[in-house]
Design an enzyme around this catalytic site. Sequence first.
Site, PDB file in Angstrom:
ATOM      1  N   THR A 112       0.819  -1.211   0.000  1.00 58.99           N
ATOM      2  CA  THR A 112       0.000   0.000   0.000  1.00 58.99           C
ATOM      3  C   THR A 112       0.858   1.268   0.000  1.00 58.99           C
ATOM      4  OG1 THR A 112      -1.490   1.281   1.421  1.00 58.99           O
ATOM      5  CG2 THR A 112      -0.061  -0.265   2.543  1.00 58.99           C
ATOM      6  N   GLU A 114       0.271   3.583   1.960  1.00 55.54           N
ATOM      7  CA  GLU A 114       0.254   4.099   3.343  1.00 55.54           C
ATOM      8  C   GLU A 114       1.592   3.901   4.049  1.00 55.54           C
ATOM      9  OE1 GLU A 114      -3.138   3.565   5.763  1.00 55.54           O
ATOM     10  OE2 GLU A 114      -4.521   3.658   4.078  1.00 55.54           O
ATOM     11  N   ARG A 268     -10.444  10.322  12.808  1.00 58.02           N
ATOM     12  CA  ARG A 268      -9.641   9.111  13.046  1.00 58.02           C
ATOM     13  C   ARG A 268      -8.322   9.544  13.701  1.00 58.02           C
ATOM     14  NH1 ARG A 268      -8.176   6.025   7.551  1.00 58.02           N
ATOM     15  NH2 ARG A 268     -10.042   4.812   7.952  1.00 58.02           N
TER      16      ARG A 268
HETATM   17  O1  DAU Z   1      -4.103   4.032   0.369  1.00 61.35           O
HETATM   18  C1  DAU Z   1      -4.342   2.664   0.280  1.00 61.35           C
HETATM   19  C2  DAU Z   1      -5.166   2.228   1.459  1.00 61.35           C
HETATM   20  O2  DAU Z   1      -6.468   2.742   1.274  1.00 61.35           O
HETATM   21  C3  DAU Z   1      -5.226   0.726   1.640  1.00 61.35           C
HETATM   22  O3  DAU Z   1      -3.931   0.248   1.890  1.00 61.35           O
HETATM   23  C4  DAU Z   1      -6.125   0.379   2.816  1.00 61.35           C
HETATM   24  O4  DAU Z   1      -6.216  -1.015   2.967  1.00 61.35           O
HETATM   25  C5  DAU Z   1      -7.493   0.961   2.577  1.00 61.35           C
HETATM   26  O5  DAU Z   1      -8.314   0.721   3.700  1.00 61.35           O
HETATM   27  C6  DAU Z   1      -7.415   2.455   2.275  1.00 61.35           C
HETATM   28  O6  DAU Z   1      -7.130   3.206   3.488  1.00 61.35           O
HETATM   29  P1  DAU Z   1      -7.977   4.480   3.908  1.00 61.35           P
HETATM   30  O7  DAU Z   1      -7.905   4.606   5.369  1.00 61.35           O
HETATM   31  O8  DAU Z   1      -7.596   5.663   3.096  1.00 61.35           O
HETATM   32  O9  DAU Z   1      -9.463   3.996   3.395  1.00 61.35           O
HETATM   33  P2  DAU Z   1     -10.895   4.206   4.047  1.00 61.35           P
HETATM   34  O10 DAU Z   1     -11.891   3.782   3.021  1.00 61.35           O
HETATM   35  O11 DAU Z   1     -10.986   3.629   5.406  1.00 61.35           O
HETATM   36  O12 DAU Z   1     -10.974   5.790   4.212  1.00 61.35           O
HETATM   37  C7  DAU Z   1     -10.875   6.670   3.096  1.00 61.35           C
HETATM   38  C8  DAU Z   1     -10.957   8.080   3.634  1.00 61.35           C
HETATM   39  O13 DAU Z   1     -12.277   8.310   4.162  1.00 61.35           O
HETATM   40  C9  DAU Z   1     -10.019   8.348   4.806  1.00 61.35           C
HETATM   41  O14 DAU Z   1      -9.563   9.684   4.732  1.00 61.35           O
HETATM   42  C10 DAU Z   1     -10.888   8.183   6.039  1.00 61.35           C
HETATM   43  C11 DAU Z   1     -12.251   8.630   5.558  1.00 61.35           C
HETATM   44  N1  DAU Z   1     -13.405   7.949   6.173  1.00 61.35           N
HETATM   45  C12 DAU Z   1     -13.411   6.604   6.202  1.00 61.35           C
HETATM   46  C13 DAU Z   1     -14.462   5.910   6.774  1.00 61.35           C
HETATM   47  C14 DAU Z   1     -14.479   4.411   6.809  1.00 61.35           C
HETATM   48  C15 DAU Z   1     -14.451   8.699   6.687  1.00 61.35           C
HETATM   49  O15 DAU Z   1     -14.439   9.950   6.652  1.00 61.35           O
HETATM   50  N2  DAU Z   1     -15.494   8.024   7.247  1.00 61.35           N
HETATM   51  C16 DAU Z   1     -15.547   6.661   7.337  1.00 61.35           C
HETATM   52  O16 DAU Z   1     -16.529   6.110   7.871  1.00 61.35           O
END
Ligand code: DAU
Length: 330
Positions: A112, A114, A268
Amino acid sequence: MVPRFPETTIVNLDKLTYAGNLQSLRTIESAPNYTFVHGDICDLDLIQRLFAQYNFTTVVHFAAESHVDRSIHAPIDFVKSNVEGTVSLLQAARAAWSNSDQRQCRFLHVSTDEVFGALGASGKFTIDTHYAPRSPYAASKAAADHFVRAYATTYDLPVVISNCSNNYGPYQFPEKLIPLAIVRALEMAPIPVYSRGENVRDWLHVEDHCEALALMLRQGLNGETYLVGGSGECSNLGLLRLLLTIVDEELDRPAGTSLSLITFVKDRPGHDFRYAIDASKLITELGWEPNHTLAAGLRTTVKWYLANRPWLKAVMDETYRTYLQTQYSV
Ligand code: DAU
């Protein structure tokens, strides 16, 4: 279904934890060159038996605990699957391939962006960016990447590493932002957005990611790292505006209905501000290009979730619903 690589025997090893579901594999399960094995990558005996039985020449290592929020609550699970699991696969590959012509073999480690930490308002992650993981998830993937490189240096294991940006598309478990927002909009439930929704992600359709991995498998050079990203940068709020407008159009709802469900919640911890990928090495050296624009990819994704409600119901069991409630209290 017609198998994509008919000359290749594919063995899919999966522990089927909360985000894995056999229903997601229905379209390939009867392919003649495909076998499913239920098991854990940390189980070295099992992995060694599988290597002996199938004589693998290729490992594509997708298996991971991947959700940042979960890693904040249960970091040890991430060390187990992502670090110990990776080392167990490396160890089995090393043992199996030590007496063969390693040039015929390949260990593709799917990682990733990250691992590189967080960007400010400008700049991109490049192949030379130093590792600076900031969440337990990112730290566990960074550790795994280091082990993969260590096996390449110490044991000459033929490895390729891919570091990819945020994926979206069909079959994604609805804990990630895009499917979560679609599901909550369908249910007319609040859509939790951390802080003010200003964080930026670089979105890539999963099929474009898989095309990149297929190129790395066929043409990537041993020991190389390729960064994958589709120049799909968007703030979370900007993304949700685009996505929820499509949801309303597809559901024939008045414009703005789903957008009104957005609820700002506590941020977060350690939330990375921005990710963006410079994929020029993959583009120039392997000829990769993404085929999905963000707008078109989001529309096909929304259509897919709307057309696959039995799948959604099956993966969203009670355990997950309770997790969602305790996680967001919305
Ligand atoms: O960058 C690659 C990564 O992208 C992958 O390695 C990870 O496995 C994958 O989970 C993803 O990480 P993120 O933390 O960026 O993805 P997530 O969909 O959890 O969150 C995307 C963005 O949205 C992040 O800025 C947090 C925000 N978010 C997320 C969730 C679940 C919200 O605002 N509300 C939420 O409920």
